[in-house]
Design an enzyme around this catalytic site. Structure first.
Site, mmCIF file in Angstrom:
data_model
loop_
_atom_site.group_PDB
_atom_site.id
_atom_site.type_symbol
_atom_site.label_atom_id
_atom_site.label_comp_id
_atom_site.label_asym_id
_atom_site.label_seq_id
_atom_site.Cartn_x
_atom_site.Cartn_y
_atom_site.Cartn_z
ATOM 1 N N SER A 116 0.814 -1.221 0.000
ATOM 2 C CA SER A 116 0.000 0.000 0.000
ATOM 3 C C SER A 116 0.841 1.262 0.000
ATOM 4 O O SER A 116 0.297 2.361 -0.141
ATOM 5 C CB SER A 116 -0.927 0.000 1.226
ATOM 6 N N HIS A 135 -2.235 -2.999 -6.346
ATOM 7 C CA HIS A 135 -2.762 -2.607 -5.040
ATOM 8 C C HIS A 135 -4.286 -2.605 -5.029
ATOM 9 O O HIS A 135 -4.934 -1.759 -5.640
ATOM 10 C CB HIS A 135 -2.227 -1.215 -4.671
ATOM 11 N N GLU A 147 -4.796 -0.078 -8.089
ATOM 12 C CA GLU A 147 -3.682 0.766 -8.513
ATOM 13 C C GLU A 147 -2.599 -0.140 -9.106
ATOM 14 O O GLU A 147 -2.148 -1.073 -8.447
ATOM 15 C CB GLU A 147 -3.107 1.546 -7.328
ATOM 16 N N ASN A 185 -3.577 6.380 -1.049
ATOM 17 C CA ASN A 185 -3.074 6.477 0.327
ATOM 18 C C ASN A 185 -2.286 7.757 0.582
ATOM 19 O O ASN A 185 -2.214 8.226 1.719
ATOM 20 C CB ASN A 185 -2.237 5.249 0.678
#
Length: 279
Positions: A116, A135, A147, A185
């Site tokens: 992540s 991800h 992702e 993130n």
């Protein structure tokens, strides 16, 4: 295509389910102990039972999906075409997993990490094949985004291959250049961290902070509830990576977040975080 998922926790089992529910895929669900891998499959079985109960799928379809999932240790990945690592967010652990796997799997097996926040390039250092990031987001069987992260040595055709696979299993791939926290993130976790700082400053209660963001910013879930859902230990780990990689103190983890993790108040998975889930 046979996909090996390394790590049978909540995220790993969700990824395994997403592949198993797609025609043309079978899954090897692996962990460091057989009981952990079997536990991951049990989570998927529970999800299948729920879907059958809601008449989303038939019992026969559920049985067929479960039959496509094999559990065990890394050795069962020998004939896999794609490996997705879903281990702890620790660089050395991830690197060691792939070093072990490259002596087990086929030469043309694709290596992907569900990291992540960590560097795809660093995870792939010293390996005999390129590394790519894939991800997923929790819950991985339902969340649509993947992702796709390109490291320094990731060829363009591999990026396109992974994007195609993500689309086949019903996800929407977004191509991302390697950077601390990637896209989601890098934006989301600092927002949660700042909500923790606002709480710690006494500006508002946890419930009111979340209500304010839900009604004032149209967020479906408040940042503190979301942090509890993700896991406060994971939020802290991501903040630490972003802070270290950028060197910018605006990404320093909130002291209260560190305190909560030290006290093992990690959110939903421990029954308590910023909110009580034992009621």
């Amino acid at each position: 295509m046979k996909v090996g998922v390394i790590g049978a926790g909540t995220m790993g089992s969700g990824i395994a389910q997403a592949f198993a529910m797609t025609d043309g895929y079978e899954v090897a669900l692996c962990d460091i102990k057989q009981e952990f891998a079997d536990g991951g499959k049990a989570k998927i079985q529970k999800n299948m039972d729920f879907l059958v109960g809601k008449e989303k799928i038939t019992k026969e379809q559920a049985d067929g999906i479960m039959a496509k999932i094999t559990t065990g240790l890394n050795a069962i990945c020998a004939d896999c075409d794609l490996i997705i690592e879903v281990a702890l967010e620790d660089l050395e652990i991830k690197k060691n997993i792939f070093k072990e796997l490259q002596g087990i799997v086929k030469k043309d097996c694709i290596f992907a990490s569900n990291t992540s926040s960590l560097s795809i390039t660093k995870i792939g250092e010293g390996l005999d094949r390129p590394m790519i990031g894939m991800h997923f987001f929790n819950p991985a069987d339902r969340m649509k985004l993947v992702e796709v992260i390109k490291g320094a040595n990731t060829p363009d055709d591999l990026v396109e291959k992974i994007k195609s696979i993500a689309t086949e299993i019903g996800k929407t791939p977004v191509e991302v250049k390697e950077a601390p926290g990637f896209v989601v993130n890098r934006i989301l976790i600092p927002m949660i961290n700042e909500a923790v700082n606002v709480l710690d400053a006494g500006t508002a209660s946890a419930e009111d902070i979340d209500t304010a963001m839900q009604l004032g910013a149209s967020h479906p879930m408040g940042p503190l509830h979301l942090g509890d859902l993700i896991g406060l230990d994971i939020c802290l780990a991501i903040m630490e990576v972003i802070h270290k990689e950028t060197g910018d103190d605006k990404y320093a983890p909130a002291p209260l977040l560190k305190k909560m993790v030290a006290e093992k108040k990690l959110g939903r998975k421990t029954g308590a975080g910023f909110f009580d889930y034992n009621k």
